[in-house]
Structure formats: structure tokens, C-alpha cells
Write a protein that holds these residues in place. Structure first.
Motif, PDB file in Angstrom:
ATOM      1  N   ASN A 276      -2.048   5.010  -2.800  1.00  0.00           N
ATOM      2  CA  ASN A 276      -0.740   4.994  -3.446  1.00  0.00           C
ATOM      3  C   ASN A 276      -0.871   4.770  -4.947  1.00  0.00           C
ATOM      4  OD1 ASN A 276       0.501   5.324  -0.958  1.00  0.00           O
ATOM      5  ND2 ASN A 276       0.857   3.130  -0.663  1.00  0.00           N
ATOM      6  N   GLU A 277      -1.804   3.938  -5.357  1.00  0.00           N
ATOM      7  CA  GLU A 277      -2.018   3.681  -6.781  1.00  0.00           C
ATOM      8  C   GLU A 277      -2.537   4.937  -7.477  1.00  0.00           C
ATOM      9  OE1 GLU A 277      -4.677   0.381  -6.680  1.00  0.00           O
ATOM     10  OE2 GLU A 277      -3.089  -1.100  -6.288  1.00  0.00           O
ATOM     11  N   LEU A 278      -3.428   5.651  -6.816  1.00  0.00           N
ATOM     12  CA  LEU A 278      -3.943   6.904  -7.389  1.00  0.00           C
ATOM     13  C   LEU A 278      -2.817   7.914  -7.578  1.00  0.00           C
ATOM     14  CD1 LEU A 278      -7.271   7.360  -5.365  1.00  0.00           C
ATOM     15  CD2 LEU A 278      -7.027   6.596  -7.741  1.00  0.00           C
ATOM     16  N   PHE A 279      -1.922   7.987  -6.603  1.00  0.00           N
ATOM     17  CA  PHE A 279      -0.787   8.903  -6.708  1.00  0.00           C
ATOM     18  C   PHE A 279       0.156   8.451  -7.818  1.00  0.00           C
ATOM     19  CE2 PHE A 279       3.609  10.006  -5.425  1.00  0.00           C
ATOM     20  CZ  PHE A 279       3.515  11.392  -5.505  1.00  0.00           C
ATOM     21  N   ALA A 280       0.450   7.164  -7.866  1.00  0.00           N
ATOM     22  CA  ALA A 280       1.354   6.640  -8.886  1.00  0.00           C
ATOM     23  C   ALA A 280       0.809   6.892 -10.294  1.00  0.00           C
ATOM     24  CB  ALA A 280       1.574   5.142  -8.667  1.00  0.00           C
ATOM     25  N   ASN A 281      -0.514   6.830 -10.444  1.00  0.00           N
ATOM     26  CA  ASN A 281      -1.153   7.062 -11.743  1.00  0.00           C
ATOM     27  C   ASN A 281      -1.354   8.535 -12.061  1.00  0.00           C
ATOM     28  OD1 ASN A 281      -1.348   4.297 -12.081  1.00  0.00           O
ATOM     29  ND2 ASN A 281      -3.419   4.173 -11.233  1.00  0.00           N
ATOM     30  N   GLY A 282      -1.023   9.414 -11.122  1.00  0.00           N
ATOM     31  CA  GLY A 282      -1.187  10.843 -11.332  1.00  0.00           C
ATOM     32  C   GLY A 282      -2.599  11.348 -11.134  1.00  0.00           C
ATOM     33  N   GLU A 283      -3.478  10.515 -10.573  1.00  0.00           N
ATOM     34  CA  GLU A 283      -4.866  10.936 -10.375  1.00  0.00           C
ATOM     35  C   GLU A 283      -5.009  11.901  -9.202  1.00  0.00           C
ATOM     36  OE1 GLU A 283      -8.143   8.096 -10.976  1.00  0.00           O
ATOM     37  OE2 GLU A 283      -6.594   6.570 -11.276  1.00  0.00           O
ATOM     38  N   VAL A 284      -4.148  11.761  -8.203  1.00  0.00           N
ATOM     39  CA  VAL A 284      -4.130  12.700  -7.088  1.00  0.00           C
ATOM     40  C   VAL A 284      -2.706  13.212  -6.928  1.00  0.00           C
ATOM     41  CG1 VAL A 284      -6.091  11.647  -5.885  1.00  0.00           C
ATOM     42  CG2 VAL A 284      -3.755  10.904  -5.344  1.00  0.00           C
ATOM     43  N   ALA A 285      -2.572  14.361  -6.269  1.00  0.00           N
ATOM     44  CA  ALA A 285      -1.264  15.019  -6.166  1.00  0.00           C
ATOM     45  C   ALA A 285      -0.493  14.638  -4.913  1.00  0.00           C
ATOM     46  CB  ALA A 285      -1.457  16.544  -6.204  1.00  0.00           C
ATOM     47  N   PHE A 286      -1.157  14.003  -3.963  1.00  0.00           N
ATOM     48  CA  PHE A 286      -0.493  13.679  -2.695  1.00  0.00           C
ATOM     49  C   PHE A 286      -0.813  12.244  -2.273  1.00  0.00           C
ATOM     50  CE2 PHE A 286      -1.279  18.247  -2.564  1.00  0.00           C
ATOM     51  CZ  PHE A 286      -0.049  18.754  -2.152  1.00  0.00           C
ATOM     52  N   THR A 287       0.143  11.634  -1.623  1.00  0.00           N
ATOM     53  CA  THR A 287      -0.105  10.452  -0.836  1.00  0.00           C
ATOM     54  C   THR A 287       0.532  10.687   0.524  1.00  0.00           C
ATOM     55  OG1 THR A 287       0.017   8.034  -0.754  1.00  0.00           O
ATOM     56  CG2 THR A 287       1.957   9.189  -1.594  1.00  0.00           C
ATOM     57  N   PHE A 288       0.367   9.769   1.437  1.00  0.00           N
ATOM     58  CA  PHE A 288       0.956   9.936   2.771  1.00  0.00           C
ATOM     59  C   PHE A 288       1.098   8.575   3.412  1.00  0.00           C
ATOM     60  CE2 PHE A 288      -3.461  11.547   2.605  1.00  0.00           C
ATOM     61  CZ  PHE A 288      -4.140  10.534   3.281  1.00  0.00           C
ATOM     62  N   ASN A 289       1.964   8.532   4.436  1.00  0.00           N
ATOM     63  CA  ASN A 289       2.267   7.246   5.047  1.00  0.00           C
ATOM     64  C   ASN A 289       2.895   7.471   6.413  1.00  0.00           C
ATOM     65  OD1 ASN A 289       3.540   4.488   5.475  1.00  0.00           O
ATOM     66  ND2 ASN A 289       2.700   4.217   3.428  1.00  0.00           N
ATOM     67  N   TYR A 290       2.673   6.525   7.325  1.00  0.00           N
ATOM     68  CA  TYR A 290       3.353   6.551   8.614  1.00  0.00           C
ATOM     69  C   TYR A 290       4.841   6.233   8.462  1.00  0.00           C
ATOM     70  CZ  TYR A 290       0.263   7.111  12.662  1.00  0.00           C
ATOM     71  OH  TYR A 290      -0.524   7.609  13.653  1.00  0.00           O
ATOM     72  N   ASP A 291       5.207   5.631   7.340  1.00  0.00           N
ATOM     73  CA  ASP A 291       6.580   5.186   7.118  1.00  0.00           C
ATOM     74  C   ASP A 291       7.125   5.875   5.875  1.00  0.00           C
ATOM     75  OD1 ASP A 291       8.954   3.868   6.867  1.00  0.00           O
ATOM     76  OD2 ASP A 291       8.101   1.861   6.644  1.00  0.00           O
ATOM     77  N   PRO A 292       7.781   7.046   6.016  1.00  0.00           N
ATOM     78  CA  PRO A 292       8.258   7.788   4.842  1.00  0.00           C
ATOM     79  C   PRO A 292       9.232   7.004   3.976  1.00  0.00           C
ATOM     80  CG  PRO A 292       8.333   9.157   6.826  1.00  0.00           C
ATOM     81  CD  PRO A 292       8.036   7.765   7.286  1.00  0.00           C
ATOM     82  N   ALA A 293       9.884   5.981   4.523  1.00  0.00           N
ATOM     83  CA  ALA A 293      10.806   5.179   3.723  1.00  0.00           C
ATOM     84  C   ALA A 293      10.109   4.550   2.522  1.00  0.00           C
ATOM     85  CB  ALA A 293      11.437   4.089   4.589  1.00  0.00           C
ATOM     86  N   GLN A 294       8.791   4.328   2.643  1.00  0.00           N
ATOM     87  CA  GLN A 294       8.048   3.706   1.548  1.00  0.00           C
ATOM     88  C   GLN A 294       8.071   4.554   0.281  1.00  0.00           C
ATOM     89  OE1 GLN A 294       6.823   0.543   1.689  1.00  0.00           O
ATOM     90  NE2 GLN A 294       7.826   0.523   3.686  1.00  0.00           N
ATOM     91  N   PHE A 295       8.194   5.876   0.429  1.00  0.00           N
ATOM     92  CA  PHE A 295       8.240   6.740  -0.751  1.00  0.00           C
ATOM     93  C   PHE A 295       9.512   6.474  -1.562  1.00  0.00           C
ATOM     94  CE2 PHE A 295       6.104   9.730   2.462  1.00  0.00           C
ATOM     95  CZ  PHE A 295       4.843   9.251   2.170  1.00  0.00           C
ATOM     96  N   GLY A 296      10.644   6.361  -0.866  1.00  0.00           N
ATOM     97  CA  GLY A 296      11.908   6.088  -1.558  1.00  0.00           C
ATOM     98  C   GLY A 296      11.910   4.728  -2.224  1.00  0.00           C
ATOM     99  N   LEU A 297      11.360   3.745  -1.540  1.00  0.00           N
ATOM    100  CA  LEU A 297      11.295   2.402  -2.118  1.00  0.00           C
ATOM    101  C   LEU A 297      10.426   2.387  -3.377  1.00  0.00           C
ATOM    102  CD1 LEU A 297      10.941   0.422   1.220  1.00  0.00           C
ATOM    103  CD2 LEU A 297      12.926   0.391  -0.308  1.00  0.00           C
ATOM    104  N   ALA A 298       9.321   3.159  -3.346  1.00  0.00           N
ATOM    105  CA  ALA A 298       8.442   3.223  -4.518  1.00  0.00           C
ATOM    106  C   ALA A 298       9.134   3.919  -5.687  1.00  0.00           C
ATOM    107  CB  ALA A 298       7.144   3.946  -4.165  1.00  0.00           C
ATOM    108  N   VAL A 299       9.962   4.912  -5.403  1.00  0.00           N
ATOM    109  CA  VAL A 299      10.735   5.563  -6.464  1.00  0.00           C
ATOM    110  C   VAL A 299      11.729   4.580  -7.066  1.00  0.00           C
ATOM    111  CG1 VAL A 299      12.480   7.328  -6.937  1.00  0.00           C
ATOM    112  CG2 VAL A 299      10.474   7.903  -5.561  1.00  0.00           C
ATOM    113  N   ASP A 300      12.446   3.861  -6.210  1.00  0.00           N
ATOM    114  CA  ASP A 300      13.446   2.907  -6.694  1.00  0.00           C
ATOM    115  C   ASP A 300      12.808   1.780  -7.502  1.00  0.00           C
ATOM    116  OD1 ASP A 300      15.381   4.403  -5.460  1.00  0.00           O
ATOM    117  OD2 ASP A 300      15.552   3.106  -3.697  1.00  0.00           O
TER     118      ASP A 300
END
Length: 404
Positions: free
Chosen positions: A262-286
């Protein structure tokens, strides 16, 4: 003398709160169980990698547990449930049968299988929980944990389904299926990676590749089949070794946890992340961690879905208090609270139409987050989890044939 005896009895009663053994508890009414639990403590060992989940448990749940039942909740953060399984096993081997350190575990998959098969789980009590009536035990996805029958040995908490996420400003058209994702990785060197198993989420990505190599999940369902494993594993290792030079840092190293991914994705080092809990993506945006243009997606050939649970070890000294906590977690109000996008966004483990009208109205009022793929859309292509023996073999094989 009488005052001393009375004081001694009061101290003894306080010291022995919630000490009824499992068989005695299963013979009690729910009112008796809640009275037995009153004044006790629950040591809940659970993954601690998400601030939002931690806040929900240590805030909303702990506050209600204390206010309504006078039970203290001690949330113990862990990184891998397997470590706690081993701890309970060590206690059993040492003869610790009623004073274990763990009262509750957030668990599923191979860890549940290990505890059930090893006689480490408290079983046969779940029907005593009043909110058990909200659970659809007729659903195979609920009644079986990674293909292993639950048999009253743990209680569902959430339902989840694996999803990917990307920044739509950088990847306007994400890969539609696993074959397209593998092609994208080779066409975009350094822009993809996955956590090394046994990280739970990294292991899940690995299973998606394994299912793809098998041509779908049908031949992998049921008990472990060595011949089928060997055939599919050879194809899987070939795929993963082929893409390895195109991974982040040329595949010479892998993230060890999904948090690092997730840190690599947040820093733009990789183009994808993934998770069993998609809600985590919205929380990270907020939270401002991910860009507002983050969008999550599934695959047309499916992503894995499962249910996660809470489990009481056989030697928990606070079983009654743990049961009261499990019943609270199952309640319509608690399931609604964690379903709110600003709280967690977790999908419920109960049947919403079995809850009170105000709870149903609350679920209906929840607005989807633009970064989170709707659960109903993901569910159109859901893959079943493989039984635990498959997981163990896949992780071991990866370490020998890819991770080395």
C-alpha cells in the motif's frame, strides 16, 4: 470474623469471574451467560494493520461492551494469526487447559483449519448467541471456512471479496482478466509487485494465479489432490518466474506485508495495490493517502471471496465474556456501524432483511464510495476459496520455486 469471611468470599468471586468451563456455559441460558461475563475482560488478538478497524473495535465496540455489560475489551494487535495459533498450541502442549492468554482471535482459512483439527477451538456454542438468528447458515460461503465446515467453532464477522485498485489518471483501462494483467506486467516493467507469502494478501494473489493456471477453480475444489497440484503448480511457477524480472526492483525483493505494498502504491512506485477488503481503498482516499482518482476493480474471470470469523480458543479463561462480545459484533447495529463508509465500509456477515427496520433503513442510506467497487458487482464473478491444504502447499511451493 464474619466480615473477614465475607470479604474473602467477595475477593474469591471477583477473582473467579467468568471461570465456568465450556460445558457448563453451554448448559446455561443467555441471561446466565451474560451475568457470568459481567465484570470480566476479553483479550482479543486481531490483525492491527488498519487504523480504521482498530478505531472501530477500540472505540465503538469497546465502549458498548463496557457500558452494556461491564466487560473490558483488550485489543491485542498482531501481524499474523498463525503466530497466535502456535501460541495456543504451545499452551495446550504445556497442559494449559483453562488459563490461556487468548480469549478471541480474528481468523479464517488455514488458521481456522489448524485450530479445528488440533482441538484448539471452543465449539458447539454458537446457537446460544441470540444474534446467531441473523446468520444464514444455509449459505455454503458462511457454513464453510475455506472449504472446512464451521460446525459451531467460530462466528462470522465480515464477508469480503478480493479487488484490485489503480490510479485511473495513470491507468485508464485496467486489465480485464488475469491473462491481461500478466501481459500488462511484462509491458510495464517495475510497476507491479505483490507481497511475499505467507502474507495473507500476497498469498491470495498467488492463489489467483494458481487458479488461472488451472483453467478455473473447478478442478481444485475439494480435498487436496497431489497430482492435480503438481500439474498446476508447474504452470504457476513458470508464470511467476516469467514475470519476476518485470516486477518492482526486478523481482529481486518483494514487500513482506500488504501494508508495504500500500505504501508503494501511495508513493506512486507501483501502479496497483489489492486487498480482500475493497473498503480500504475508499478510506485511504478519504485519509489523503491515495489520490482521489483511485478506482478499484475486479477481474472478469473472477476474484476470491470469503467470510472471516472470530474464534474462542479451547483454553480461554473468559469464554462467557468472549461470547458476549461475539454476540455484540453480530448485532444489526454493530454490523451497520462498520458498514458505514466513513467508519470502515465492511460488508455485513448477517442477513440485513432479518434486522430491525431502523437497521435496514441505515444500510439502505449508505452511499457507495466512488473509489470502491460495489460488492454486488464484484460478486458477479466470485471465486471460491481452496481448502487449507492447497494453501499450505502453494505457499511452500512458491518459497521453493519462486521466492528463492
Amino acid at each position: 470474623m464474619l466480615r473477614s469471611l465475607a470479604a474473602f468470599l467477595l475477593l474469591t468471586a471477583a477473582a473467579s469471574a467468568d471461570t465456568a468451563d465450556g460445558d457448563a456455559l453451554k448448559a446455561m441460558t443467555w441471561d446466565q451467560i451474560t451475568e457470568e461475563a459481567r465484570g470480566g475482560t476479553v483479550n482479543w488478538f486481531m490483525w492491527g494493520g488498519a487504523d480504521t478497524i482498530n478505531a472501530y473495535v477500540s472505540g465503538y465496540i469497546a465502549d458498548r461492551l463496557k457500558a452494556e455489560y461491564d466487560i473490558a475489551l483488550n485489543r491485542v494487535p498482531i501481524s499474523d494469526a498463525a503466530d497466535i495459533v502456535n501460541q495456543v498450541l504451545t499452551e495446550k502442549e504445556a497442559g494449559v487447559t483453562d488459563k490461556g492468554a487468548v480469549d478471541l482471535i480474528w481468523i479464517n482459512g488455514e488458521n481456522f483449519s489448524s485450530m479445528k483439527q488440533g482441538g484448539l477451538a471452543f465449539c458447539g456454542y454458537t446457537a446460544l448467541l441470540p444474534n446467531d438468528a441473523l446468520v444464514n447458515w444455509q449459505s455454503p460461503a458462511i457454513a464453510n471456512d475455506f472449504g472446512v465446515p464451521v460446525d459451531g467453532c467460530d462466528v462470522p464477522w465480515n464477508t469480503v471479496q478480493f479487488a484490485f485498485a489503480t490510479d485511473s489518471d495513470k491507468v485508464a483501462q485496467p486489465p480485464a482478466d488475469m491473462a491481461a494483467l500478466l501481459d500488462w506486467i511484462k509491458a510495464n516493467p517495475g510497476r507491479f509487485t505483490y507481497p511475499a507469502p505467507p502474507d495473507f494478501t500476497g498469498s491470495a494473489f498467488l492463489r489467483h494465479v494458481f487458479i488461472h493456471a488451472a483453467g478455473g477453480p473447478d478442478s481444485l475444489l475439494g480435498p487436496f489432490d497431489q497430482a492435480k497440484f503438481d500439474e498446476t503448480a508447474a504452470k504457476t511457477w513458470a508464470i511467476l518466474n516469467e514475470i519476476e524480472p518485470f516486477l518492482w526492483r526486478e523481482g529481486k525483493t518483494y514487500p513482506t506485508t500488504v501494508t508495504q505494498l500500500n505504501e508503494l502504491f501511495a508513493n506512486g512506485e507501483v501502479a496497483f495495490t489489492f486487498n480482500y477488503d475493497p473498503a480500504q481503498f475508499g478510506l485511504a482516499v478519504d485519509a489523503g493517502t491515495y489520490p482521489a482518482t483511485t478506482r478499484s476493480f475486479g477481474l472478469s474471470d473472477g476474484t476470491i471471496g470469503n467470510t472471516n470469523y472470530t474464534l474462542i480458543p479451547f483454553n480461554s479463561p473468559n469464554k462467557a465474556a468472549a461470547m458476549v462480545l461475539e454476540n455484540l459484533l453480530l448485532s444489526g447495529d454493530a454490523q451497520l456501524e462498520k458498514a458505514k463508509t466513513e467508519v470502515w465500509g465492511a460488508a455485513p456477515a448477517i442477513e440485513i432483511d432479518r434486522t430491525a427496520p431502523q437497521v435496514q433503513a441505515g444500510f439502505a442510506a449508505i452511499k457507495a464510495h466512488p473509489s470502491v467497487i460495489p460488492a454486488a458487482e464484484l460478486a458477479k464473478a466470485a471465486l471460491p476459496e481452496l481448502q487449507a491444504d492447497w494453501l499450505t502447499a502453494i505457499e511452500k511451493g512458491w518459497a521453493e520455486h519462486v521466492g528463492n
